[in-house]
Every structure is written in structure tokens, then in C-alpha cells.
Design an enzyme around this catalytic site. Structure first.
Site, PDB file in Angstrom:
ATOM      1  N   LEU A 134       0.873  -1.169   0.000  1.00 16.49           N
ATOM      2  CA  LEU A 134       0.000   0.000   0.000  1.00 16.49           C
ATOM      3  C   LEU A 134       0.912   1.221   0.000  1.00 16.49           C
ATOM      4  O   LEU A 134       1.961   1.224   0.651  1.00 16.49           O
ATOM      5  CB  LEU A 134      -0.889   0.030   1.250  1.00 16.49           C
ATOM      6  CG  LEU A 134      -1.968  -1.049   1.384  1.00 16.49           C
ATOM      7  CD1 LEU A 134      -2.668  -0.921   2.731  1.00 16.49           C
ATOM      8  CD2 LEU A 134      -2.976  -0.945   0.249  1.00 16.49           C
ATOM      9  N   ASP A 135       0.513   2.252  -0.725  1.00 16.36           N
ATOM     10  CA  ASP A 135       1.325   3.468  -0.776  1.00 16.36           C
ATOM     11  C   ASP A 135       1.505   4.054   0.622  1.00 16.36           C
ATOM     12  O   ASP A 135       0.651   3.895   1.501  1.00 16.36           O
ATOM     13  CB  ASP A 135       0.663   4.529  -1.666  1.00 16.36           C
ATOM     14  CG  ASP A 135       0.679   4.147  -3.129  1.00 16.36           C
ATOM     15  OD1 ASP A 135       1.419   3.212  -3.492  1.00 16.36           O
ATOM     16  OD2 ASP A 135      -0.057   4.790  -3.907  1.00 16.36           O
ATOM     17  N   TYR A 136       2.596   4.768   0.802  1.00 14.85           N
ATOM     18  CA  TYR A 136       2.918   5.431   2.072  1.00 14.85           C
ATOM     19  C   TYR A 136       1.746   6.226   2.641  1.00 14.85           C
ATOM     20  O   TYR A 136       1.420   6.095   3.825  1.00 14.85           O
ATOM     21  CB  TYR A 136       4.144   6.334   1.859  1.00 14.85           C
ATOM     22  CG  TYR A 136       4.500   7.235   3.019  1.00 14.85           C
ATOM     23  CD1 TYR A 136       5.228   6.758   4.096  1.00 14.85           C
ATOM     24  CD2 TYR A 136       4.111   8.574   3.013  1.00 14.85           C
ATOM     25  CE1 TYR A 136       5.564   7.589   5.157  1.00 14.85           C
ATOM     26  CE2 TYR A 136       4.431   9.413   4.068  1.00 14.85           C
ATOM     27  CZ  TYR A 136       5.164   8.918   5.141  1.00 14.85           C
ATOM     28  OH  TYR A 136       5.489   9.748   6.182  1.00 14.85           O
TER      29      TYR A 136
END
Length: 286
Positions: A134-136
């Protein structure tokens, strides 16, 4: 060291460097950067000897991937995680926004898993690790493998598109009630379907929409790029945005809300949902 996977090289017409040939041959090591790191750390052996990035593969070699023994003195990132599902094979944890899943940084979900999860009692138990990203700035559900077999099996489920992921986002603009986005990303096919659940008027953004998103592919930044491409960027996105419509200080309004799949070993139907963060609810409760 613990042996994780073995690969037998078929006959090759042309020799190729290990760092090129080895990408994707191990289910637990799918990326080129991960492969190079494993070679550097002497965790890959060819015909019983530690490999180098300069080694050429010609055919008939046996390539082995090992895992370093856990170091009792290794520092773990102390971050209490919410565990939504766990058994001996896998776990589902909640990733808060603003933290990396893995990488070179010390402050990652990956480095916090050991202290949060129960060690598997199975013979193939290994250090728990995320099987997707998952993106930051994205919050939501993250699937974790706890044994070598489960990591391989979960990667295969992702490859076969047998894990259904649902996201929720808040998007800017006047959108149609539902739609499909079929636009390539990095020259690879990418498909997303969406449904508007609620819309409110906004003095600054004109309209804000609570959107349910279901990606059929898993390209990097797919949802963010797709929504920006059709003119309705996600609120708080500072990479894919329309001029003068950046929201500062609140983070990205993108949440991985549901994971649904058949457990690869128990065959149980697993559906786990994590409620929307408070910042989402606040916009639509006014």
C-alpha cells in the site's frame, strides 16, 4: 540459514546474468531489487556456492534461496498494529496512513510484524512479511504471510486475481454515479471500476464524492493515476492533482477497506473490512 526455495534452470540458448535471469523465479522474492539484495547478503547459492551479480547462468544449474536466521538482537520497530485476522498461515493487519510497508527505512510495517504477530507453529514458519503493498499515504488492510508455503500461495492468488480488494476514496469534482476506467499504466493494462456512494457540496472543491473503488489490476499508484486521468483526483494527493486544488495537512483520502479471498489452506471464505478513518466520516457527516 533456512532454505526457502529451490529453482532448477532449464537448458538456455544464451547465457544470462543471474541478476537478470533470477527476477521472478522465486515466489517469495518477486522483484529485481529484492534479488540483488539477497545476492549481496549471500542468501542465493548456485550449485552450492554463494552467487554474485556478475555470475552468468548457462543452464542446468540449481539456484537456492535462503533466509538468514532471525537475530535475537535485531532491533524491531515498535509500532502496535491492529490485527483483524490471524492464524498459523497468514494475518491481516491495519496499516495506518503515513508509514511505509517495507523498504530501506527502519520505520516500516515489515519491521513491526514480528512483535505484533504470533509465531506460526508450522514447520515452514518464517518471518512474517507483507505479500502486497500500500502506498505510504494510504491507510487500510494489508495481507501478511507467516510461512514459506503461504507466502507462495498468496502471491499466486494475487497473480490469478483471486483476491478482491476494495478501496474507498474521496474525489474532487462532479462525477457520474458509476463508471469504469480502462487506461494503461506504464504501458501495462490497468482497469478500475468505481461507484459514487455519497456527494456533498464544497465551497472550495465544488463537490466531494465518497467513491468505492475496485481495481482489477495492481499497477503502481493505479487508483490515484486513474482518477486523476479522468479529471477527478483524490483529495489530498500531492502527486496527482489539479492546480489550486491541493489540500494540505490532512493526508491522502484513500483507504484500502476490504480484502476478500478463499484461504489457500483452510479453504475458508475470508472477508475482512476496516471502517473508514474519522477524517472521511467528518466530511460526510456535516
Amino acid at each position: 540459514m533456512q532454505l526457502l526455495e529451490t529453482h532448477k534452470v532449464p537448458l538456455l540458448k544464451t547465457p544470462i546474468r543471474l541478476q537478470e535471469y533470477g527476477v521472478g523465479i522465486f515466489a517469495t522474492l518477486p522483484t529485481k531489487s529484492g534479488l540483488k539484495k539477497a545476492i549481496k547478503n549471500n542468501l542465493i547459492f548456485v550449485n552450492g556456492k554463494p552467487a554474485t551479480t556478475a555470475l552468468f547462468i548457462k543452464g542446468n544449474e540449481t539456484i537456492e534461496l535462503f533466509q538468514a536466521e532471525d537475530n535475537a538482537n535485531k532491533k524491531h520497530f515498535h509500532l502496535p498494529l491492529e490485527i483483524l485476522f490471524e492464524d498459523d498461515y497468514l494475518a491481516i493487519v491495519y496499516k495506518p496512513a503515513g508509514i511505509l510497508v517495507s523498504g530501506n527505512s527502519f520505520a516500516t510495517i515489515d519491521n513491526a510484524l514480528t512483535q505484533n504477530l504470533q509465531k506460526s507453529s508450522l514447520p515452514t514458519a518464517t518471518r512474517p512479511r507483507p505479500v502486497h503493498r500500500l502506498d505510504y499515504p494510504t491507510s487500510g488492510l494489508l495481507l501478511i504471510g507467516k510461512t514459506t508455503e503461504s507466502i507462495i500461495a498468496l502471491n499466486k492468488l494475487f497473480e490469478q486475481k483471486e483476491i478482491q480488494k476494495t478501496y474507498h476514496a474521496i474525489c474532487i469534482g462532479k462525477m457520474k454515479r458509476n463508471g469504469e476506467i480502462d487506461l494503461p499504466i506504464d504501458d501495462k493494462s490497468a482497469f478500475t471500476s468505481y461507484q459514487i456512494l455519497q456527494t456533498v457540496a464544497s465551497p472550495r472543491f465544488e463537490f466531494l464524492n465518497l467513491v468505492k473503488l475496485q481495481p482489477q489490476t495492481g499497477r503502481k499508484h493505479q487508483l490515484r493515476k486513474h482518477l486523476f486521468a479522468i479529471g477527478y483526483p483524490i483529495l489530498g494527493d500531492k502527486e496527482y492533482f489539479l492546480e489550486d486544488l491541493i489540500l494540505n495537512g490532512k493526508g491522502l483520502f484513500l483507504h484500502a477497506s476490504t480484502l476478500a479471498f478463499t484461504h489457500p489452506f483452510s479453504k475458508e471464505k475470508i472477508t475482512i473490512t476496516k471502517e473508514l478513518p474519522k477524517k472521511f466520516k467528518k466530511i460526510f457527516s456535516q
